[in-house]
Write an enzyme that holds these catalytic residues in place. Sequence first.
Site, mmCIF file in Angstrom:
data_model
loop_
_atom_site.group_PDB
_atom_site.id
_atom_site.type_symbol
_atom_site.label_atom_id
_atom_site.label_comp_id
_atom_site.label_asym_id
_atom_site.label_seq_id
_atom_site.Cartn_x
_atom_site.Cartn_y
_atom_site.Cartn_z
ATOM 1 N N ASP A 185 -6.179 -0.193 9.640
ATOM 2 C CA ASP A 185 -4.973 -1.057 9.530
ATOM 3 C C ASP A 185 -3.810 -0.912 10.420
ATOM 4 O O ASP A 185 -3.298 0.016 10.467
ATOM 5 C CB ASP A 185 -4.319 -0.574 8.023
ATOM 6 C CG ASP A 185 -3.352 -1.680 7.412
ATOM 7 O OD1 ASP A 185 -2.816 -2.517 8.146
ATOM 8 O OD2 ASP A 185 -2.715 -1.389 6.390
ATOM 9 N N CYS A 219 -9.579 -7.769 3.745
ATOM 10 C CA CYS A 219 -8.514 -6.466 4.108
ATOM 11 C C CYS A 219 -7.662 -6.441 2.902
ATOM 12 O O CYS A 219 -7.885 -6.822 1.891
ATOM 13 C CB CYS A 219 -8.037 -6.698 5.538
ATOM 14 S SG CYS A 219 -6.780 -7.958 5.478
ATOM 15 N N CYS A 237 -3.440 -9.526 8.933
ATOM 16 C CA CYS A 237 -3.836 -8.751 10.223
ATOM 17 C C CYS A 237 -5.141 -8.968 10.409
ATOM 18 O O CYS A 237 -5.784 -9.694 11.050
ATOM 19 C CB CYS A 237 -3.068 -7.417 10.151
ATOM 20 S SG CYS A 237 -1.300 -7.363 9.910
ATOM 21 N N ARG A 238 -5.950 -8.099 10.013
ATOM 22 C CA ARG A 238 -7.197 -7.617 10.078
ATOM 23 C C ARG A 238 -8.368 -8.738 9.834
ATOM 24 O O ARG A 238 -9.167 -9.046 10.616
ATOM 25 C CB ARG A 238 -7.937 -6.297 9.515
ATOM 26 C CG ARG A 238 -7.316 -4.926 10.075
ATOM 27 C CD ARG A 238 -7.440 -3.826 9.152
ATOM 28 N NE ARG A 238 -6.738 -3.942 8.131
ATOM 29 C CZ ARG A 238 -6.828 -3.188 7.186
ATOM 30 N NH1 ARG A 238 -7.588 -2.130 7.147
ATOM 31 N NH2 ARG A 238 -6.170 -3.209 5.855
ATOM 32 N N SER A 239 -8.274 -9.084 8.559
ATOM 33 C CA SER A 239 -9.402 -10.086 8.124
ATOM 34 C C SER A 239 -9.254 -11.451 8.727
ATOM 35 O O SER A 239 -10.150 -12.145 9.047
ATOM 36 C CB SER A 239 -9.498 -9.964 6.668
ATOM 37 O OG SER A 239 -8.589 -10.431 5.864
ATOM 38 N N ASN A 246 -4.192 -9.636 4.070
ATOM 39 C CA ASN A 246 -4.877 -11.024 4.657
ATOM 40 C C ASN A 246 -3.966 -11.552 5.641
ATOM 41 O O ASN A 246 -3.702 -12.728 5.683
ATOM 42 C CB ASN A 246 -5.268 -11.981 3.566
ATOM 43 C CG ASN A 246 -6.052 -13.256 4.081
ATOM 44 O OD1 ASN A 246 -5.966 -14.324 3.649
ATOM 45 N ND2 ASN A 246 -6.881 -12.814 4.902
HETATM 46 P P1 4NP Z 1 -4.250 -6.297 6.575
HETATM 47 O O1 4NP Z 1 -2.746 -5.262 6.972
HETATM 48 O O2 4NP Z 1 -4.719 -5.623 5.389
HETATM 49 O O3 4NP Z 1 -4.883 -5.900 8.048
HETATM 50 O O4 4NP Z 1 -3.700 -7.784 6.571
HETATM 51 C C1 4NP Z 1 -1.667 -5.333 6.155
HETATM 52 C C2 4NP Z 1 -0.856 -6.318 5.943
HETATM 53 C C3 4NP Z 1 0.401 -6.225 4.884
HETATM 54 C C4 4NP Z 1 0.396 -4.937 4.030
HETATM 55 C C5 4NP Z 1 -0.655 -4.079 4.358
HETATM 56 C C6 4NP Z 1 -1.464 -4.250 5.312
HETATM 57 N N1 4NP Z 1 1.379 -4.750 3.300
HETATM 58 O O5 4NP Z 1 1.578 -3.631 2.645
HETATM 59 O O6 4NP Z 1 2.092 -5.898 2.757
#
Ligand code: 4NP
Length: 160
Positions: free
Chosen positions: A128, A17, A22-24, A20
């Site tokens: 996201d 993702c 939340c989703r992955s 790293n």
């Molecule tokens: P993820 O979500 O891609 O599912 O881990 C996010 C976590 C952090 C950020 C963006 C998306 N960020 O911009 O810090």
Amino acid sequence: MVPAPREPGRYRVAMVCLGNICRSPMADVVLRAKLAQAGLDDRVEVQSCGTGGWHVGEPMDRRAAATLREAGYDGSAHRAQQFTAAWLDHHDLVLAMDTDNLAAVGGRSDRVMLLRDLDPDGPGEVPDPYYGGESGFTEVLAMVERCCDALVHDVAPLVR
Ligand code: 4NP
């Protein structure tokens, strides 16, 4: 359909993702649990990473961890890692959460696809949830659980 293993009897899956956190990591933890239930955790390796490096070394987002915990999964061991091209050489299958993540790892190939290409409810992206509310995490978990059930089903005959 998922690609054949590079090494007979072993399979390596990477979830990707953006951050790293939340989703992955949710997909990583859910897939590990489902592989353990299927008795395949000794033959299938699961890792996750983000295309961005802002959170490297951090545990997952507290909302992601809480959503997993409420559903009976333990996400406490996760620490964020960043994608490099070496992940493409090491893994049999690289699963991106959305089309931005897919583009950031170099696009589709025999071994690179969207996680939701495996969704029995139909293809799409894992949205996201980072800037949204709690319901986004519940939605992510439901998608991830459906896709990981399908993935275990598809990978099992390749490693048995
Ligand atoms: P993820 O979500 O891609 O599912 O881990 C996010 C976590 C952090 C950020 C963006 C998306 N960020 O911009 O810090």
